[in-house]
Design an enzyme around this catalytic site. Sequence first.
Site, PDB file in Angstrom:
ATOM      1  N   THR A 305       0.797  -1.441   0.485  1.00  0.00           N
ATOM      2  CA  THR A 305       0.180   0.631  -0.057  1.00  0.00           C
ATOM      3  C   THR A 305       1.040   1.173  -0.036  1.00  0.00           C
ATOM      4  O   THR A 305       1.832   0.743   0.308  1.00  0.00           O
ATOM      5  CB  THR A 305      -0.722   0.479   1.420  1.00  0.00           C
ATOM      6  N   ASP A 306       0.065   1.806  -0.190  1.00  0.00           N
ATOM      7  CA  ASP A 306       0.935   4.070   0.145  1.00  0.00           C
ATOM      8  C   ASP A 306       0.676   4.566   1.246  1.00  0.00           C
ATOM      9  O   ASP A 306      -0.405   3.249   2.372  1.00  0.00           O
ATOM     10  CB  ASP A 306       0.239   4.740  -0.897  1.00  0.00           C
ATOM     11  N   TRP A 307       0.797   4.706   1.560  1.00  0.00           N
ATOM     12  CA  TRP A 307       1.092   5.772   3.325  1.00  0.00           C
ATOM     13  C   TRP A 307      -0.827   5.692   4.126  1.00  0.00           C
ATOM     14  O   TRP A 307      -1.621   5.448   3.295  1.00  0.00           O
ATOM     15  CB  TRP A 307       1.194   7.072   3.396  1.00  0.00           C
TER      16      TRP A 307
END
Length: 759
Positions: A305-307
Site C-alpha cells: 500500500t501507499d501511506w
Amino acid sequence: MKKVLCIAAVLCSAIYVKAQHVVAASTIDKKVDALIAKMTLDEKIGQMTQLTLDEVLQTSGGAAIHPLQIDTVKLKEALLKYHVGSILNVSGGANTREVWYGLISKIQEFAAKDRLKIPVIYGIDAMHGQNYTVGATFFPQEIGMAATFNPELARREGEITAYETRASYIPWNFSPVLDLGKNALWPHIYETFGEDPYLVKTMGAAVIKGYQGDDIGNKYKVASCLKHYLGYSFPLDGKDRTPAWIPDRYIREYFLPSFAEAVKSGAKSVMINSSEINGIPVHASKYLLTDVLRGELKFTGIAVTDWQDIKYLHDRHHIAATQKEAVMIAINAGIDMSMVPYDYSFCQYLKELVNEGKVPMTRINESVKRILRVKYELGIFEHPVGNPDDYPKFGSAEFEAVSLKAATESITLLKNTNNILPLKKDAKVLVTGPAANTMRSLDGGWSYTWQGDFSDKFAADKNTVLKAIIQKIGKENVDYQPGTTFADAVDIDATIAAAKKADVIVLCLGEPSYAENPGNINDLSLPAIQTQLATELAKTGKPIVLIMGEGRPRIITEAEGKSAATIMAYLSGNEGGNALADILFGDANPSGRLPFTYPRYPNALVNYYRKNIENGNSDDAMGYNPLYEFGYGLSYTTFAYSNLHISKPALSDGETLTISVDVKNTGSRAGKESVLLYISELYASVTPDTKRLRGFDKIELQPNESRTVTFKITPTDISFINDLSKRVTEAGEFKIQIGNQTQSFNYLTSIVPSRTGKL
C-alpha cells in the site's frame, strides 16, 4: 564462421544464465515453503506489516533526536512481539551513510533475535538518486530524464541509484513512478516520464534494468517498486489523491502499458494508487489488484500500500464502516503488505479476520510467500547489512559526470530568436528571478527532505544557476538581483536599474520545491508577480533569456512572449546549474525534447495524441494550439531528414515492417538528435489518435555527418484497445512521420474481431 561461433556462444551463455535463474528460483521457493511451514499466524501477519522509522526511534518532546538513534524498547516491541517484516522512510532530513549503517544494523540485529530470524526489508523513496543520503548523486527528476529520450542514460541512472542506495544499506527502492503524466496540474507530474505511454514504458523499463540488473541479490542492486498502480495520475480536478473517472478501455490503452512492460522487465514490487477510479478505491479493487495485475500481467511480486491507505478506506473513501472491515477488503482484494505505518492495528485486525474466517489463510500464505521470496532474492538472509568498504564510488566524480550528462541532455531549448544563444563569455549578464539562486528549483521535492525545502542547506556545495554562471564567466561579468520571490516582489526597481546596464538578462522563473498534496494548485498560471517581472524587464529593450525551473508546465505565455530565448530546465538535479551554464555559453549543445505538451492557456490541457475533433476547424481559434508540442526541442546545430523508406507497402499478420530514414547534421557543430517515429491510423472502429509515438532513437552526429536510423514495427506495435477492452490491430491505412518525412503503408489482416470480444 567466427561470427557464427560468437553468436552460438552468446546463445549458450544466455541459456546457461536462464537455467541458473530457474534453479535459483526453485531453491528459493523451497526455502520459502519450508519457512512458511514453521510460521505462526502472528509471524505471517508481521511479515505483511510495514512501519515508518519514526515508530522505533528515540524522541524528545515528540520529535526524533538527531542524529537518529534506535529506541531499543520500541524496536523490541515491533520485531519481537509483532514480528514486523518491513520498515520504511526517513525521519526529518537526509542521513549520512554512517547514520544509515547504525540504524539498519540495529534493526537487523533485533530481527535476528526473533524466533525465525527473518530479516527486515527496508524501503526508501530514492526518486532521482538516493535522495535521502548526504553526499549521494542527484539526477534530474523523472520528467527531466524523459526529456533526454535516452534509455541508456535512464539505465545508468538506475545503476548508480541502486549502488548508492545499497551503499546506504537499503535494498528496496520505491521507484520508478510509471504514472502517465497527462494532467499538467497534478503535483506528481515531475515524478513521471511524461505524457506518452511509449516513452513512459521505455524509460521505465530502462531504469528498472539499472536498479535490478539480472540479480537483485547483487550488492550493487535493489528491488524496484512500480508506482502508483493504476490511474493515479489522471484526477478530474488535478489535485493529488482525488477521484479519477477512467473507462476500462482508456486505462488499458494509455495507463496500463507502462506497468505491463515493467512486469515483463522483472519488477519485484508495486505500490498501489492512493486514490479511486470510477468510485472504487484501487486498494479495494480485486479486479485491478488480482484479476488484472496477477491474472493478466502475471505479476508475482509484492503489492504494498501507499501511506496508511488501508485506513483511508474507512477515513476518506467511506467504503468500510470500520477499520477492521477496511483491512478485510484490502487483503481480500490482493494487498500483500500494509504501510500502516504508525501502529499495530493492522496486525490485530487481520488476526481477528483470519480467525473469523473472513480472510482465508490461503490469502495470508500467498502474500507472505511473495514477501519472503523477495527477501531471499535480495540476499538479506545471508547479508542483512552491507559492508561499508564495498562502495568506494559513492558520491564519486564518475557518478557526478553521469548526472551532469543527464542534466545536459534533459535541458530543452524552446526558442532561440536570431541565435542569441549561445551567449558570449564576455557579455555583461544580469541574473534574476526567484529560481536563479536556489537549489530548490533544480532539485524539487524528494530531495534530502520530503518537500525538498532544505536543499539549499544540504546542497550548499553545489552550484545554483547564478553560481554556475559566475563560475563560467567570472564575477565581474555578472550582476544579480532577485527581483521577486516565487509569489511576491522583492525590489523590481533595483532589478530594472541593473538590467539597463547589462547586455543580456537571464531570467529564472518557476516553482519552489514541493511533493504530493502540498504541491496542489488551483491555477496552472505562473504567479502574476513573476509575469510582471518579465514584463518590466522587457521594457528595458535588453534581450531576455527565460529559464523555467519547474516540475510541471506552468502557463508562461505572456512572459514567454517577451523572451528572445526560452529554456525548459525542469528539475535537473544537483548538476543542473552547471549544465545550464554550459548550454548558455556554448560549452554544451542542448538536445532535450519536451516529454509533455506545453499548454498555451490554463484550461487548454490537450495531450499531443489528441483526437481529430480536438484539432478544431481551420478557422477555429479554440482548436489545438499549444505553446509547444510534445517532442519539441531545438539545438545549436541543424538536422535534415531524408529518404524515409519502408521495406514493403503492406504489413500482414506475423510480419515485421522495417522503417528507415537518413539524418544529417547540416550545421557547424556536433549535436545530438532524438529521432521520433510517429504512426497514425487514418480510420478505425475506435476514433484514432491524431498520432502516436511508436519508437525513438537518440544519435550524435558531427557536422556534415549522416546516419541511417532504422525502426522495426510489428502489427502489435500499431494495435489499440477496442470498445470491448480487447487489444486489436485493424486493417487499414497508416501514416508514418519522422521529422518532416512522411510515408504510408497498409495493414492487411485475416483476423476479424467479433462483437463478443473474441478474436
